[in-house]
Scaffold this motif. Sequence first.
Motif, mmCIF file in Angstrom:
data_model
loop_
_atom_site.group_PDB
_atom_site.id
_atom_site.type_symbol
_atom_site.label_atom_id
_atom_site.label_comp_id
_atom_site.label_asym_id
_atom_site.label_seq_id
_atom_site.Cartn_x
_atom_site.Cartn_y
_atom_site.Cartn_z
ATOM 1 N N VAL A 70 -29.535 107.391 8.126
ATOM 2 C CA VAL A 70 -29.340 108.444 9.120
ATOM 3 C C VAL A 70 -30.583 109.331 9.185
ATOM 4 O O VAL A 70 -31.089 109.655 10.267
ATOM 5 C CB VAL A 70 -28.094 109.291 8.774
ATOM 6 C CG1 VAL A 70 -27.932 110.433 9.772
ATOM 7 C CG2 VAL A 70 -26.847 108.418 8.729
ATOM 8 N N LEU A 71 -31.113 109.694 8.014
ATOM 9 C CA LEU A 71 -32.226 110.647 7.947
ATOM 10 C C LEU A 71 -33.543 110.068 8.462
ATOM 11 O O LEU A 71 -34.446 110.831 8.811
ATOM 12 C CB LEU A 71 -32.416 111.115 6.502
ATOM 13 C CG LEU A 71 -31.225 111.821 5.852
ATOM 14 C CD1 LEU A 71 -31.588 112.287 4.452
ATOM 15 C CD2 LEU A 71 -30.770 113.001 6.697
ATOM 16 N N GLU A 72 -33.671 108.747 8.505
ATOM 17 C CA GLU A 72 -34.957 108.158 8.899
ATOM 18 C C GLU A 72 -35.233 108.276 10.393
ATOM 19 O O GLU A 72 -36.346 108.004 10.842
ATOM 20 C CB GLU A 72 -34.997 106.688 8.489
ATOM 21 C CG GLU A 72 -34.051 105.789 9.277
ATOM 22 C CD GLU A 72 -34.056 104.359 8.792
ATOM 23 O OE1 GLU A 72 -33.499 103.498 9.502
ATOM 24 O OE2 GLU A 72 -34.606 104.093 7.710
ATOM 25 N N HIS A 73 -34.253 108.712 11.171
ATOM 26 C CA HIS A 73 -34.452 108.808 12.609
ATOM 27 C C HIS A 73 -35.212 110.086 12.981
ATOM 28 O O HIS A 73 -35.058 111.125 12.346
ATOM 29 C CB HIS A 73 -33.106 108.785 13.337
ATOM 30 C CG HIS A 73 -32.476 107.436 13.349
ATOM 31 N ND1 HIS A 73 -31.841 106.893 12.249
ATOM 32 C CD2 HIS A 73 -32.392 106.491 14.335
ATOM 33 C CE1 HIS A 73 -31.386 105.694 12.545
ATOM 34 N NE2 HIS A 73 -31.704 105.419 13.792
ATOM 35 N N ARG A 74 -35.992 109.967 14.005
ATOM 36 C CA ARG A 74 -36.769 111.115 14.492
ATOM 37 C C ARG A 74 -35.845 112.034 15.283
ATOM 38 O O ARG A 74 -35.083 111.558 16.138
ATOM 39 C CB ARG A 74 -37.905 110.604 15.379
ATOM 40 C CG ARG A 74 -38.918 111.652 15.725
ATOM 41 C CD ARG A 74 -40.077 111.019 16.455
ATOM 42 N NE ARG A 74 -41.042 112.013 16.877
ATOM 43 C CZ ARG A 74 -42.132 111.746 17.567
ATOM 44 N NH1 ARG A 74 -42.371 110.485 17.921
ATOM 45 N NH2 ARG A 74 -42.952 112.708 17.907
ATOM 46 N N PRO A 75 -35.864 113.347 15.016
ATOM 47 C CA PRO A 75 -34.907 114.261 15.666
ATOM 48 C C PRO A 75 -35.013 114.234 17.188
ATOM 49 O O PRO A 75 -36.103 114.078 17.758
ATOM 50 C CB PRO A 75 -35.305 115.639 15.128
ATOM 51 C CG PRO A 75 -36.041 115.366 13.854
ATOM 52 C CD PRO A 75 -36.745 114.062 14.072
ATOM 53 N N ILE A 76 -33.863 114.374 17.830
ATOM 54 C CA ILE A 76 -33.816 114.512 19.286
ATOM 55 C C ILE A 76 -33.382 115.926 19.639
ATOM 56 O O ILE A 76 -32.822 116.648 18.808
ATOM 57 C CB ILE A 76 -32.827 113.512 19.926
ATOM 58 C CG1 ILE A 76 -31.395 113.756 19.394
ATOM 59 C CG2 ILE A 76 -33.273 112.085 19.696
ATOM 60 C CD1 ILE A 76 -30.326 113.019 20.169
ATOM 61 N N GLY A 129 -30.667 117.114 14.609
ATOM 62 C CA GLY A 129 -31.409 116.242 15.527
ATOM 63 C C GLY A 129 -31.529 114.823 15.008
ATOM 64 O O GLY A 129 -31.470 113.855 15.789
ATOM 65 N N ARG A 130 -31.697 114.664 13.692
ATOM 66 C CA ARG A 130 -31.750 113.319 13.107
ATOM 67 C C ARG A 130 -30.394 112.629 13.219
ATOM 68 O O ARG A 130 -30.319 111.427 13.529
ATOM 69 C CB ARG A 130 -32.186 113.405 11.637
ATOM 70 C CG ARG A 130 -33.620 113.875 11.443
ATOM 71 C CD ARG A 130 -34.029 113.862 9.983
ATOM 72 N NE ARG A 130 -35.333 114.454 9.792
ATOM 73 C CZ ARG A 130 -36.500 113.831 9.988
ATOM 74 N NH1 ARG A 130 -36.491 112.553 10.359
ATOM 75 N NH2 ARG A 130 -37.646 114.454 9.805
ATOM 76 N N VAL A 131 -29.323 113.376 12.974
ATOM 77 C CA VAL A 131 -27.981 112.815 13.122
ATOM 78 C C VAL A 131 -27.746 112.396 14.570
ATOM 79 O O VAL A 131 -27.222 111.312 14.850
ATOM 80 C CB VAL A 131 -26.912 113.826 12.668
ATOM 81 C CG1 VAL A 131 -25.507 113.321 13.011
ATOM 82 C CG2 VAL A 131 -27.032 114.097 11.175
#
Length: 430
Positions: free
Chosen positions: A147-153, A38-40
């Motif tokens: 990449v990892l700092e994004h909130r999962p979708i 999800g983060r990716v």
Amino acid sequence: MDLASLLYESARRFSDRTAVISPNGASMTYGALYELAGRVGAFLVAQGIGVGDRVGIVVPKSAEAVAVLFGILQAGAAYVPVDTTAPIERCWRILNDAGVRLAFVEARLAAALHEQVDTATSLRLAEVRPAGTEPLQHGPCIPWEAVLEHRPIEPRVLDPDTLAYILYTSGSTGHPKGVMLTHRNARAFIDWCSDTFLPTPEDRFSNHAPFHFDLSILDLFVAIEHGAEVHLIDDFVGKSPRLLAQFIQDRRITIWYSVPSILALMARYGRLERIDASQLRLVLFAGEAFPIPDLRHLMQFWSHPAYHNLYGPTETNVCTAARVTINDLERSALPIGPACAHCAAMVVNDNYEPVVGGEEGQLCIAGSSVFQGYWKRPDLNEFCFIERDGRTWYKTGDMVRHDPAVGYIFLGRRDRMVKVRGYRVELGEI
């Protein structure tokens, strides 16, 4: 259901169960794999990647690489896996041909790949860093932390005919050609595997095939759908018969899938008399003919699993299959079996008319698993398909004859293509 939904459903049902075990033994649960994917996916969306875009994967096997693959699918894009052991020029040629806008790369490959990138090309590179490895100190790469700092979708809801991945195979012009496969194509094969092999959450799948080889579709997606474990095998272990045999024992593999040449090497040099493979229930092989003496040798050591000979080019994935019995060991060659439930098969002559009886001819395949065509190759697409009885048939180039008792018998190729460890290789590319 699209491919990303397979992970979503298994993460919901089996969050704390182990999903993927990396070659170094590091594992990732279904919950963690889904979150990382999800983060990716969120990172890709932030980069402007959307439905129908192509994203490259140029990384060795790891749990993180599997998460990247599913993250690409969650964003609605198609993944384009590239052989990390191939010359960097070939890697770039594939990424450029596919119009890849962003590629995930291993740190050691980033600088070399960036040197290949044409200044007029907008390809961006993002790092993938498996757990326990050193961070990238410098280079033309978006760091893994970004990449990892994004909130999962959550996965996008996709039309089944959306492009899911492009696998590049050897081309007669000396340039690899991209085989376009949709979510519908892949699901047809995955569903057939589920119905035929009845996997459970207790199964432990091997993954010997690299991600750019179509055998990996069974290893990854069938296992993930059923909440089973996927045990990734790296290049070093994958080339050693003794280490592979020990791997089957140590990881307690229940479902093995590889090209026959690997199994033949294990039978000859794997010291199987010392290996406990009692948990192994399925031995699946595809990609090339299995020499009868080697198969007989293998079955002497491992008599308890069920053996299946699977046939099909990348363009169709598996389209015929045969359960191998002791009686088959008395034949000069193994049959490739009847058409699978998701496919239809037809044998035609040089005029593309069906042959009669058991006459020799070219095998053609129709059905929901047949690919959509070659990427940007209208010349090949016009040549490789025929229309008959209201259906589109793919001409495999393989010569067969039909035997009502066992299905199809493979006789050889029509062209100058040869097989090397299960890969179809055009002499022109060499």
